[in-house]
Design an enzyme around this catalytic site. Structure first.
Site, PDB file in Angstrom:
ATOM      1  N   LYS A   1       0.836  -1.205   0.000  1.00 26.61           N
ATOM      2  CA  LYS A   1       0.000   0.000   0.000  1.00 26.61           C
ATOM      3  C   LYS A   1       0.870   1.255   0.000  1.00 26.61           C
ATOM      4  CE  LYS A   1      -4.504  -1.525   1.328  1.00 26.61           C
ATOM      5  NZ  LYS A   1      -5.785  -1.183   1.902  1.00 26.61           N
TER       6      LYS A   1
ATOM      7  N   LYS B   1     -12.040  -2.506  -3.765  1.00 29.42           N
ATOM      8  CA  LYS B   1     -12.946  -1.349  -3.772  1.00 29.42           C
ATOM      9  C   LYS B   1     -12.271  -0.112  -4.332  1.00 29.42           C
ATOM     10  CE  LYS B   1     -15.011  -2.678   0.620  1.00 29.42           C
ATOM     11  NZ  LYS B   1     -13.790  -2.973   1.414  1.00 29.42           N
TER      12      LYS B   1
ATOM     13  N   LYS C   1      -5.999  -8.394  -7.027  1.00 30.38           N
ATOM     14  CA  LYS C   1      -7.287  -8.749  -6.433  1.00 30.38           C
ATOM     15  C   LYS C   1      -8.358  -7.705  -6.742  1.00 30.38           C
ATOM     16  CE  LYS C   1      -7.330  -6.785  -1.819  1.00 30.38           C
ATOM     17  NZ  LYS C   1      -7.970  -6.884  -0.545  1.00 30.38           N
TER      18      LYS C   1
HETATM   19  N1  AQP Z   1     -10.758  -9.736  -3.963  1.00 28.99           N
HETATM   20  C1  AQP Z   1     -11.074 -10.354  -2.839  1.00 28.99           C
HETATM   21  N2  AQP Z   1     -11.282 -11.680  -2.830  1.00 28.99           N
HETATM   22  C2  AQP Z   1     -11.612 -12.330  -1.678  1.00 28.99           C
HETATM   23  N3  AQP Z   1     -11.768 -11.709  -0.487  1.00 28.99           N
HETATM   24  C3  AQP Z   1     -11.576 -10.384  -0.451  1.00 28.99           C
HETATM   25  N4  AQP Z   1     -11.663  -9.485   0.545  1.00 28.99           N
HETATM   26  C4  AQP Z   1     -11.374  -8.261   0.054  1.00 28.99           C
HETATM   27  N5  AQP Z   1     -11.113  -8.317  -1.255  1.00 28.99           N
HETATM   28  C5  AQP Z   1     -11.222  -9.631  -1.609  1.00 28.99           C
HETATM   29  C6  AQP Z   1     -12.034  -9.815   1.910  1.00 28.99           C
HETATM   30  O1  AQP Z   1     -13.141  -9.000   2.257  1.00 28.99           O
HETATM   31  C7  AQP Z   1     -13.080  -8.705   3.639  1.00 28.99           C
HETATM   32  C8  AQP Z   1     -13.305  -7.248   3.855  1.00 28.99           C
HETATM   33  O2  AQP Z   1     -12.270  -6.542   3.217  1.00 28.99           O
HETATM   34  P1  AQP Z   1     -11.965  -5.036   3.561  1.00 28.99           P
HETATM   35  O3  AQP Z   1     -13.158  -4.236   3.270  1.00 28.99           O
HETATM   36  O4  AQP Z   1     -11.453  -4.908   4.940  1.00 28.99           O
HETATM   37  O5  AQP Z   1     -10.840  -4.510   2.695  1.00 28.99           O
HETATM   38  P2  AQP Z   1      -9.762  -5.027   1.756  1.00 28.99           P
HETATM   39  O6  AQP Z   1      -9.271  -6.395   2.072  1.00 28.99           O
HETATM   40  O7  AQP Z   1      -8.710  -4.011   1.720  1.00 28.99           O
HETATM   41  O8  AQP Z   1     -10.647  -5.083   0.473  1.00 28.99           O
HETATM   42  P3  AQP Z   1     -10.817  -4.127  -0.699  1.00 28.99           P
HETATM   43  O9  AQP Z   1     -12.203  -4.273  -1.112  1.00 28.99           O
HETATM   44  O10 AQP Z   1      -9.754  -4.500  -1.661  1.00 28.99           O
HETATM   45  O11 AQP Z   1     -10.623  -2.632  -0.178  1.00 28.99           O
HETATM   46  P4  AQP Z   1      -9.572  -1.493  -0.558  1.00 28.99           P
HETATM   47  O12 AQP Z   1      -9.618  -1.316  -2.026  1.00 28.99           O
HETATM   48  O13 AQP Z   1     -10.105  -0.297   0.181  1.00 28.99           O
HETATM   49  O14 AQP Z   1      -8.221  -1.932  -0.077  1.00 28.99           O
HETATM   50  C9  AQP Z   1     -11.746  -9.201   4.158  1.00 28.99           C
HETATM   51  O15 AQP Z   1     -11.943 -10.416   4.874  1.00 28.99           O
HETATM   52  C10 AQP Z   1     -10.944  -9.448   2.921  1.00 28.99           C
HETATM   53  O16 AQP Z   1     -10.005 -10.501   3.082  1.00 28.99           O
END
Ligand code: AQP
Length: 327
Positions: free
Chosen positions: A111, A197, A194
């Site tokens: 990040k 969001k 991956k």
């Molecule tokens: N692509 C993914 N595949 C499987 N699991 C995923 N998770 C996130 N992306 C994937 C799982 O969703 C849960 C909540 O995630 P989060 O909202 O805490 O944030 P993150 O992991 O940082 O997911 P994002 O959506 O990719 O957010 P940004 O873009 O803001 O960094 C977790 O259990 C995660 O493992």
């Protein structure tokens, strides 16, 4: 009864990766353990956020969680920032965390490398300590996590053990728990990263609020390869991702899907993935839109969740404050 804690960042709407990788299992988990599900808005602040968007997204994510089957009668749903105990405990834990351990976190390195203007906020480094506080505050013994959170959970366990070494019996040492059949979903436009969001390329992210038409369009334009063979293989990340998604949506093993669709064209296969997604996500979206307008109800859900969480958090903090010698 087991105690379970898990969170989701309200940085945008919930997407298919969040659903298949995490949220889908929450309705089942809430029946098996006392469950604390929180909107991790403090974690979201580790990278810049638009204030209005963050506030709107937070309430929106609650509506979507309910749409996915999370039940406020069974689980405690709350907003992280509304409980001061998270940041307070994070400070106590941070004083016992080595800088080197935080700097070695792969998610921090990834990040930090993505930040604009070479500005890397200290919050990004400190994030895993806050995550440890999120878990230890509630005495959780079970933490459902994706593979990407494994290292952070190890830190949480280390901190709990270290703290207990000085002040025996203070924290429950949590176990990581990888829910069955949870898929890692990759971007539809770049299947080597991956689904996320914060991905600026929205075509790669399938949001649970997307209409049937958008779902079909995004899946049909998913990046694949120029071959014709329909099988999961590291040299075919696009097709592998779609097979994973279909497996997650239908519960069928990849091998069975490979056999079934072996003779199909990529176009027909994408059509099948799209229709499965429409069938699974349609009812969720319907419920979400029904609840989205009921902001008073959603706020009540959060208030109830906060009260329950507060009682537990206060108990832990009183013990910690006493043990470390605060007046
Ligand atoms: N692509 C993914 N595949 C499987 N699991 C995923 N998770 C996130 N992306 C994937 C799982 O969703 C849960 C909540 O995630 P989060 O909202 O805490 O944030 P993150 O992991 O940082 O997911 P994002 O959506 O990719 O957010 P940004 O873009 O803001 O960094 C977790 O259990 C995660 O493992």
């Amino acid at each position: 009864m087991s105690v379970l804690v898990t969170g989701l960042q309200p940085t945008a709407g919930i997407h298919l990766g969040n659903y298949l990788g995490a949220v889908r299992s929450w309705p089942l988990l809430q029946q098996r353990a006392e469950s604390f599900f929180f909107l991790a808005d403090l974690h979201a602040l580790t990278v810049p956020q638009d204030p209005k968007q963050l506030r709107d997204n937070t309430l929106d994510c609650v509506a979507m969680l309910l749409g996915c089957g999370v039940d406020p009668e069974r689980a405690h749903i709350f907003v992280q920032s509304q409980l001061r105990g998270h940041t307070e405990l994070a400070w106590f834990l941070g004083c016992r965390t080595s800088l080197g351990q935080l700097e070695r976190m792969t998610q921090f390195k990834d990040k930090a490398a993505k930040q604009k203007d070479d500005f890397v906020g200290a919050g990004l480094l400190y994030y895993p300590v806050l995550m440890a506080a999120d878990i230890l505050l509630y005495g959780a013994n079970l933490v459902p996590v994706g593979e990407d959170q494994r290292q952070h959970l190890e830190l949480t366990r280390d901190l709990a053990v270290r703290f207990n070494g000085s002040y025996p019996g203070t924290f429950v040492v949590p176990e990581a728990f990888y829910p069955e059949n949870c898929a890692r979903v990759m971007s539809l436009q770049n299947p080597t990263v991956k689904m996320s969001k914060s991905d600026p390329n929205r075509a790669g992210v399938l949001f649970l609020s997307d209409s049937d038409g958008t779902i079909r369009k995004k899946i049909r334009s998913a990046v694949t390869d120029s071959g014709r063979e329909l099988r999961a293989d590291p040299t075919k990340p696009g097709i592998t991702n779609l097979l994973n998604i279909l497996s997650g949506l239908t519960g069928k093993p990849i091998a069975e899907l490979e056999r079934h669709y072996g003779g199909s064209s990529y176009g027909d296969f994408k059509g099948a993935v799209a229709e499965s997604a429409v069938a699974v996500l349609g009812p969720i979206r319907e419920k979400y839109f029904e609840l989205k307008g009921k902001s008073d109800f959603l706020r009540d859900v959060l208030a109830e969740g906060r009260n329950a969480a507060q009682a537990r958090a206060d108990g832990t903090l009183a013990i910690v404050r006493d043990r470390i010698g605060l007046l």
